[in-house]
Each structure stands twice: as C-alpha cells, then as structure tokens.
Design a protein around this motif. Structure first.
Motif, PDB file in Angstrom:
ATOM      1  N   VAL A  11      -9.477 -19.418 -15.826  1.00  0.00           N
ATOM      2  CA  VAL A  11      -8.744 -20.345 -16.247  1.00  0.00           C
ATOM      3  C   VAL A  11      -8.357 -19.879 -17.890  1.00  0.00           C
ATOM      4  N   LEU A  12      -9.280 -19.589 -18.697  1.00  0.00           N
ATOM      5  CA  LEU A  12      -9.139 -19.417 -20.040  1.00  0.00           C
ATOM      6  C   LEU A  12      -9.154 -17.911 -20.446  1.00  0.00           C
ATOM      7  N   GLY A  13      -9.462 -17.159 -19.514  1.00  0.00           N
ATOM      8  CA  GLY A  13      -9.598 -15.414 -19.644  1.00  0.00           C
ATOM      9  C   GLY A  13     -10.892 -14.965 -20.764  1.00  0.00           C
ATOM     10  N   ALA A  14     -10.541 -13.927 -21.287  1.00  0.00           N
ATOM     11  CA  ALA A  14     -11.828 -13.500 -22.305  1.00  0.00           C
ATOM     12  C   ALA A  14     -11.385 -13.659 -23.672  1.00  0.00           C
ATOM     13  N   GLY A  15     -10.143 -14.301 -24.061  1.00  0.00           N
ATOM     14  CA  GLY A  15      -9.773 -14.505 -25.246  1.00  0.00           C
ATOM     15  C   GLY A  15      -9.039 -13.245 -25.838  1.00  0.00           C
ATOM     16  N   ILE A  16      -8.102 -13.527 -26.742  1.00  0.00           N
ATOM     17  CA  ILE A  16      -7.254 -12.657 -27.314  1.00  0.00           C
ATOM     18  C   ILE A  16      -7.904 -11.696 -28.392  1.00  0.00           C
ATOM     19  N   GLY A  17      -7.328 -10.558 -28.191  1.00  0.00           N
ATOM     20  CA  GLY A  17      -7.848  -9.392 -28.818  1.00  0.00           C
ATOM     21  C   GLY A  17      -8.534  -8.196 -28.067  1.00  0.00           C
TER      22      GLY A  17
END
Length: 430
Positions: free
Chosen positions: A315-321
């Motif tokens: 749903v929200l992935g692992a986060g940007i970067g």
C-alpha cells in the motif's frame, strides 16, 4: 534592479544545463572531478525546489505537491525513516512536482514569448550537442549503455527518448498545413536525420519511437486512418533503413529481433539463475559485478521480498530514498540489502511502487493525466497529445526517466506549450 524574469530564467536554465552535461564533462573531459558532480546536482535540485515553491499558484500544482508529501510523509512514518533519507529521496520527485509550476509561471507572464523562443532554441542546441558526444562515446566504447550523449553512462535510453521527443515537437512547430506530409518531412530533414544518431547507442526502444514519430506527425482527424494506410510504405522504408544501420553499426545479426531474445530481455528466461548471479555480485564481489542487470519486468516477481522487509507493504511501499545515496550519503538499510534488485534497468512503475506502493502509483498516474489535460488550442494538438500519451505509457514500462528533472522539464513543456502555443490563450487558461 535585475529583472525577475532574467533572474529566474538564468538560474533555471543554468540548473538544467548543468544536469544535462555535467556527467559527460566530468567523465570524459575532466575525469578527475567525477565525485564533484553530486554537489552540482544538489545545487540544481535546490534551484528547482526554490523556484517551484516561489512560482506555485495553480490549484492543480498545489494538489500534486500536497498529495505527494502527504503520501511520502505517511510512508516515512510507517517505515520509521529518518529526515535526511526523506529529504534526499524527495529530490528524485522534484521534476514531477515543480517543473509544471515553473513552466506555468514563465508561460503566464509578460515574457512568455521570450521564454518560448529561448527554450525552443536551447532544445535545438541540445540535439546538436548529442551528435559529437554520441560519436565520441561510440568510438571509445562501441554501441551500448555508454552512449548516453551529454547525459553520460547509463542514459542511452533517456537520451534517445529526448532526441525523438524534441525533434517531434520542433517538427510539429514548423509544420505547414498547406503542404503535403512528404514535403514537410523533407523541409524538416535535418531534424529527421538527427534521429539516426540514436543508432550509435544500440537502444532498441528507438525502433518503436521511429514508428510512433512518423505516425503521429500525421494530423489526427477523420482522415487519419486513410493517411496512416498511405504512410505504411514510408514507415517500412525508414524502419528497414534504421534496422540496417543498427545491425551494421552494432555488428549484430538478425537474431537481435528474435522474439525469444525480447522475452529474455524484458522478463528473463531463468530468473533464479540471474538472481543468484546478482546476489553473488553484491555480496561476494565475483566476476559478475557490474554486468548483472535483472530484466525490467522480472523484477516484479521479487517485490514480495522487499515488502516483507518493510512496514509500508504494497500500500505505502518502503518509503522514498531507496534509489538514492551511495555517493555522498549512505544508502538506506533496505537499499543496501537489495542493491542487486534496485540497481540497473528499473522502470517507473517499479520505482514508484517500491517506494510509495499502490497509493504512490495512483498519485503519479493522476499527475500525468492532469498534465495531459492541458486545454488544446493547437491545430496539431491531437497529434501532440496522442504522441505524449503513448510516450508517457512507454516511460512507465521502459525506464525510470520520470525521476530525472530535465526529462520532466522537456515533457512538461511539450504538453503545456505544445498543446497550447498561443501566448494570449496561455495567459487565460494555464
């Protein structure tokens, strides 16, 4: 007092050209300074950020930026990300976030004509800059990923995309509706011939681009199907010519266009073996290092491994970067573990889903659609719209160029001005 337009445009164009040429300069001309280009890229990104925040006015742009940071912040909190990783990762989205408001500002002001003339001139210069760069790279390295033109190593697909897009836009601007299709092609023969330099970097997507190029140069109206049928011989001749030149320049054989090879290129015939090789290259430093590039679509089969290692999940992935770091800042813990999967030929869908999940994918699709919905006031607007729509789809499934600010600049500019080239109309509707 310095005119605001001159100040803003000077900083903006300088930032764009720095990112367009720094890699080639620091790699081929003054190789001792490779490590310094990261700082120049950072400065360019800061220019985009500041100009974007200063010029943002339109509700569409505010919503795009606000929605992105809402999703990114929630994903970061869920995944327990640090502020430095978050800020560094957000840089890869500056093009999608801030190019539209910056361009909108320039097109909506009293200096819109000056801006358009300047951009068109610089786009033409960019095409010619690629020719010596690609020739140099071809003679030094041969045909391959090293042929990224002024963009540098690994940007062969991106420079090919830009060459076709810029040529297509400029030919449309110079198109004379009172003359025939063939006459217009001949009258713009320099822009057309410049397309063939993409053969020097062995980019297979060029074969799709050249077909789309000549199809969408035709005016899309009630007679489009008739024109399409009439143009088939010309497209076949040009495609055959490009195929011949491609095979000659790259010393490849006709098996290059074999269906099995394309399946292996995009999906992979033996993913288990490729994964073992990639992991070995990362952890053991074997001979496979730097040559294992997992297939673009085959990577999706391995997404469960990433999402099992983060809190955001699908749903929200692992986060940007996750695709940043490694030169000045360290990579994230997840990125370090899955370097074998996250490096190499990544496509936009994969790039987004890994970091922001399905919610992020919905955001970027809505962002692109809203950009394409620029009111069409151009006599050739249907052709430009159709070409850009297909190009965005190909970008989603071929490479991750939408993470690059200068690519977003060119694509946004063609959408926002190419569809609506009359400055008077621009001021009222943008």
């Amino acid at each position: 007092m310095i005119e605001k337009f001159k100040l803003f445009s000077c900083f903006f164009f300088t930032a764009v050209w720095v990112q367009l040429c720094a890699t080639f300069i620091f790699t081929e001309i003054i190789p001792g300074l490779e490590g310094k280009q990261s700082y120049l890229y950072l400065l360019s990104d800061m220019v985009y950020l500041i100009l974007g925040l200063v010029t943002i006015r339109n509700r569409r742009d505010v919503f795009v930026v606000g929605a992105f940071y809402a999703i990114a912040v929630i994903s970061a909190v869920v995944n327990h990300q640090g502020i430095i990783v978050f800020l560094n990762g957000s840089r890869e989205f500056f093009g999608l976030l801030f190019m539209a408001p910056i361009i909108r500002y320039f097109l909506s002001g009293d200096n819109a004509d000056r801006f358009v003339r300047s951009v068109d001139r610089q786009l033409y210069v960019f095409l010619w800059v690629q020719l010596p760069c690609l020739l140099f790279q071809f003679m030094k390295y041969g045909a391959g990923d090293q042929g990224g033109g002024s963009l540098g190593y690994g940007c062969s697909g991106i420079v090919t995309t830009l060459i076709f897009l810029i040529s297509f836009y400029l030919v449309n601007k110079r198109w004379d509706e009172t003359r025939s299709y063939v006459w217009n092609i001949y009258n713009n023969r320099i822009l057309v011939l410049l397309l063939f330099m993409t053969i020097l970097n062995e980019t297979k997507i060029g074969f799709i681009y050249i077909i789309l190029y000549f199809i969408f140069l035709m005016k899309i109206d009630r007679r489009f199907i008739f024109r399409l049928l009439m143009s088939v011989p010309l497209v076949i001749v040009l495609f055959s010519l490009m195929s011949y030149l491609y095979l000659t320049v790259t010393n490849a054989n006709s098996d290059t266009f074999n269906e099995e090879l394309f399946v292996d290129y995009f999906v992979g015939s033996d993913m288990d073996a490729l994964v073992d090789m990639a992991v070995a290259a990362q952890y053991d430093g074997t001979e496979f290092e730097n040559i294992v590039d997992l297939p673009r679509f085959g990577r999706f089969l391995l997404l469960p491994e990433i999402f099992d290692s983060c809190e955001g999940g699908y749903v929200l992935g692992a986060g940007i970067g996750q695709f940043k770091g490694g030169s000045v800042l360290e990579t994230t813990e997840l990125s370090s573990s899955f370097q074998w999967l996250l490096s190499g030929s990544v496509i936009t869908i994969f790039f987004i889903v890994v970091q922001l999940g399905i919610v992020g994918l919905v955001w970027i699709v809505c962002t692109i659609i809203s950009l394409l919905l620029t009111p069409d006031k151009q006599i050739r607007g249907n052709s430009i719209f159709a070409y850009m729509a297909v190009l965005f789809v190909l970008t989603f499934i071929y490479n991750d160029s939408l993470r690059i600010a200068y690519v977003c600049f060119v694509m946004s500019y063609v959408c926002m001005y190419g569809l609506q080239p009359y400055v008077g109309a621009v001021k009222k509707t943008l």
